[in-house]
Motif scaffolding. Structure first.
Motif, PDB file in Angstrom:
ATOM      1  N   GLU A  73       0.879  -1.182   0.000  1.00  0.00           N
ATOM      2  CA  GLU A  73       0.000   0.000   0.000  1.00  0.00           C
ATOM      3  C   GLU A  73       0.912   1.227   0.000  1.00  0.00           C
ATOM      4  O   GLU A  73       1.518   1.533   1.036  1.00  0.00           O
ATOM      5  CB  GLU A  73      -0.836  -0.049   1.274  1.00  0.00           C
ATOM      6  CG  GLU A  73      -2.014   0.877   1.292  1.00  0.00           C
ATOM      7  CD  GLU A  73      -2.694   0.834   2.654  1.00  0.00           C
ATOM      8  OE1 GLU A  73      -2.646   1.856   3.348  1.00  0.00           O
ATOM      9  OE2 GLU A  73      -3.229  -0.239   3.016  1.00  0.00           O
ATOM     10  N   VAL A  74       1.047   1.869  -1.154  1.00  0.00           N
ATOM     11  CA  VAL A  74       2.124   2.845  -1.333  1.00  0.00           C
ATOM     12  C   VAL A  74       1.627   4.288  -1.261  1.00  0.00           C
ATOM     13  O   VAL A  74       0.633   4.643  -1.891  1.00  0.00           O
ATOM     14  CB  VAL A  74       2.833   2.630  -2.697  1.00  0.00           C
ATOM     15  CG1 VAL A  74       4.022   3.593  -2.841  1.00  0.00           C
ATOM     16  CG2 VAL A  74       3.299   1.197  -2.854  1.00  0.00           C
ATOM     17  N   THR A  75       2.345   5.089  -0.494  1.00  0.00           N
ATOM     18  CA  THR A  75       2.170   6.548  -0.502  1.00  0.00           C
ATOM     19  C   THR A  75       3.491   7.144  -0.958  1.00  0.00           C
ATOM     20  O   THR A  75       4.561   6.678  -0.547  1.00  0.00           O
ATOM     21  CB  THR A  75       1.868   7.067   0.924  1.00  0.00           C
ATOM     22  OG1 THR A  75       0.664   6.455   1.373  1.00  0.00           O
ATOM     23  CG2 THR A  75       1.700   8.579   0.937  1.00  0.00           C
ATOM     24  N   VAL A  76       3.423   8.145  -1.836  1.00  0.00           N
ATOM     25  CA  VAL A  76       4.626   8.871  -2.241  1.00  0.00           C
ATOM     26  C   VAL A  76       4.489  10.303  -1.752  1.00  0.00           C
ATOM     27  O   VAL A  76       3.441  10.931  -1.932  1.00  0.00           O
ATOM     28  CB  VAL A  76       4.806   8.861  -3.782  1.00  0.00           C
ATOM     29  CG1 VAL A  76       6.070   9.616  -4.180  1.00  0.00           C
ATOM     30  CG2 VAL A  76       4.838   7.432  -4.312  1.00  0.00           C
ATOM     31  N   LEU A  77       5.526  10.802  -1.101  1.00  0.00           N
ATOM     32  CA  LEU A  77       5.542  12.189  -0.636  1.00  0.00           C
ATOM     33  C   LEU A  77       6.645  12.944  -1.376  1.00  0.00           C
ATOM     34  O   LEU A  77       7.769  12.436  -1.499  1.00  0.00           O
ATOM     35  CB  LEU A  77       5.829  12.252   0.870  1.00  0.00           C
ATOM     36  CG  LEU A  77       4.850  11.533   1.792  1.00  0.00           C
ATOM     37  CD1 LEU A  77       5.307  11.664   3.246  1.00  0.00           C
ATOM     38  CD2 LEU A  77       3.428  12.067   1.623  1.00  0.00           C
ATOM     39  N   ASP A  78       6.319  14.126  -1.856  1.00  0.00           N
ATOM     40  CA  ASP A  78       7.332  14.951  -2.517  1.00  0.00           C
ATOM     41  C   ASP A  78       6.909  16.411  -2.398  1.00  0.00           C
ATOM     42  O   ASP A  78       5.723  16.727  -2.492  1.00  0.00           O
ATOM     43  CB  ASP A  78       7.446  14.571  -4.003  1.00  0.00           C
ATOM     44  CG  ASP A  78       8.767  15.035  -4.609  1.00  0.00           C
ATOM     45  OD1 ASP A  78       9.579  14.168  -4.981  1.00  0.00           O
ATOM     46  OD2 ASP A  78       8.995  16.260  -4.691  1.00  0.00           O
ATOM     47  N   PHE A  79       7.886  17.292  -2.199  1.00  0.00           N
ATOM     48  CA  PHE A  79       7.555  18.714  -2.019  1.00  0.00           C
ATOM     49  C   PHE A  79       7.394  19.458  -3.332  1.00  0.00           C
ATOM     50  O   PHE A  79       7.014  20.630  -3.330  1.00  0.00           O
ATOM     51  CB  PHE A  79       8.552  19.406  -1.097  1.00  0.00           C
ATOM     52  CG  PHE A  79       9.964  19.615  -1.603  1.00  0.00           C
ATOM     53  CD1 PHE A  79      10.431  19.058  -2.777  1.00  0.00           C
ATOM     54  CD2 PHE A  79      10.846  20.399  -0.859  1.00  0.00           C
ATOM     55  CE1 PHE A  79      11.729  19.263  -3.215  1.00  0.00           C
ATOM     56  CE2 PHE A  79      12.145  20.625  -1.281  1.00  0.00           C
ATOM     57  CZ  PHE A  79      12.583  20.055  -2.465  1.00  0.00           C
TER      58      PHE A  79
END
Ligand code: SAM
Length: 269
Positions: A73-79
């Motif tokens: 179950e993937v979450t990607v965080l990027d600014f």
């Protein structure tokens, strides 16, 4: 942008540099800037279907795809808005959550202390000294107790740093952009030295590369002890990090995978 997807709070000026790059990173950038298959294997080790995984850095697309293949179950965080948009466009719709978030800030409310794995490839190398501590703390903030942080870090100087330092010494301008004790290089302050020392990054044009580096500003270079200090300096909400291992990172020179586990913080007791 909705309140749910904008987790930025105060803007981090460095995000503008990544807004210049987006999908060019994986389409045209240097292959060695990305984790090799062997290195991706280290990130994936023991990740089972259903594991809650956050990848910090939308540029690490190959890892995101491999995690999705595993059924994580993937979450990607990027600014960076563009990095997020370009990754969303490159992945099957709805396959994972991609959120705009600066990892040097507290974790998004709904994700705090929920993740089994927090993974990032050489992201720590993009931070200045204070940012690095805040970033590792932000990563810990995401981890459930017993969850693992896996962060690869390039130790020492990059070949381009060495060229810049040599040129700065020769021209008497080194002190303007490099602090030797802290091992902090400031691409924004290097002027002509950056232009002259620039090395190619795949097929990305030199003009764009120059803007990207300038926008990246200050970056700290690390030795092993610096990374140990970062891990032991992270504490949030009664949780700390315990280093589990550091492993040479396959084909990338002087690069290690640091694995640390979220544990109850003894200092709070
Ligand atoms: N070697 C890496 C790779 O294979 O993707 C590239 C280094 S790092 C993971 C680059 C990514 O991190 C970019 O997508 C950039 O926008 C993102 N990034 C840099 N600083 C960040 C921050 N403070 N918070 C969230 N994302 C950040």
């Amino acid at each position: 942008m909705t309140a749910q997807t904008d987790r930025m709070g105060e803007a981090n000026a460095k995000s503008a540099a990544w807004d210049l790059i987006g999908s060019l990173f994986w389409e045209s950038g240097r292959t060695t800037a990305k984790p090799s298959d062997e290195e991706i294997g280290l990130f994936l080790d023991g990740v089972a279907a259903g594991a809650r995984c956050t990848v910090v850095g939308a540029s690490t697309k190959d890892l995101v795809e491999k995690l999705l293949e595993r059924g994580a179950e993937v979450t990607v965080l990027d600014f960076s808005t563009r990095m997020c948009d370009d990754l969303r466009a490159a992945l099957p719709p709805g396959s994972c959550q991609v959120l705009r978030h600066d990892i040097t800030r507290p974790a998004p409310e709904g994700l705090r202390a929920t993740q089994d794995f927090v993974l990032n490839d050489r992201l720590v190398n993009r931070f200045g000294a204070d940012e690095a501590q805040a970033g590792v703390t932000g990563m810990l903030d995401l981890l459930a107790p017993g969850g693992q942080l896996r962060a690869s870090v390039k130790l020492g100087l990059y070949p381009m740093d060495e060229r810049m330092i040599a040129a700065g010494r020769e021209r008497g301008t080194l002190a303007e952009f490099y602090q030797p004790e802290a091992k902090v290089i400031d691409f924004a302050a290097a002027g002509e030295v950056l232009t002259d020392a620039l090395l190619p990054h795949g097929a990305i044009s030199p003009d764009l590369l120059l803007q990207w580096y300038r926008g990246r500003g200050r970056e700290k270079r690390f030795d092993h002890q610096d990374v140990i200090a970062l891990v032991s300096g992270a504490a949030v909400d009664g949780r700390a990090l315990r280093l589990v291992s550091s492993t040479e990172f396959g084909q990338a020179p002087q690069t290690r995978m640091y694995t640390a586990e979220a544990v109850a913080d003894g200092r709070d007791v």
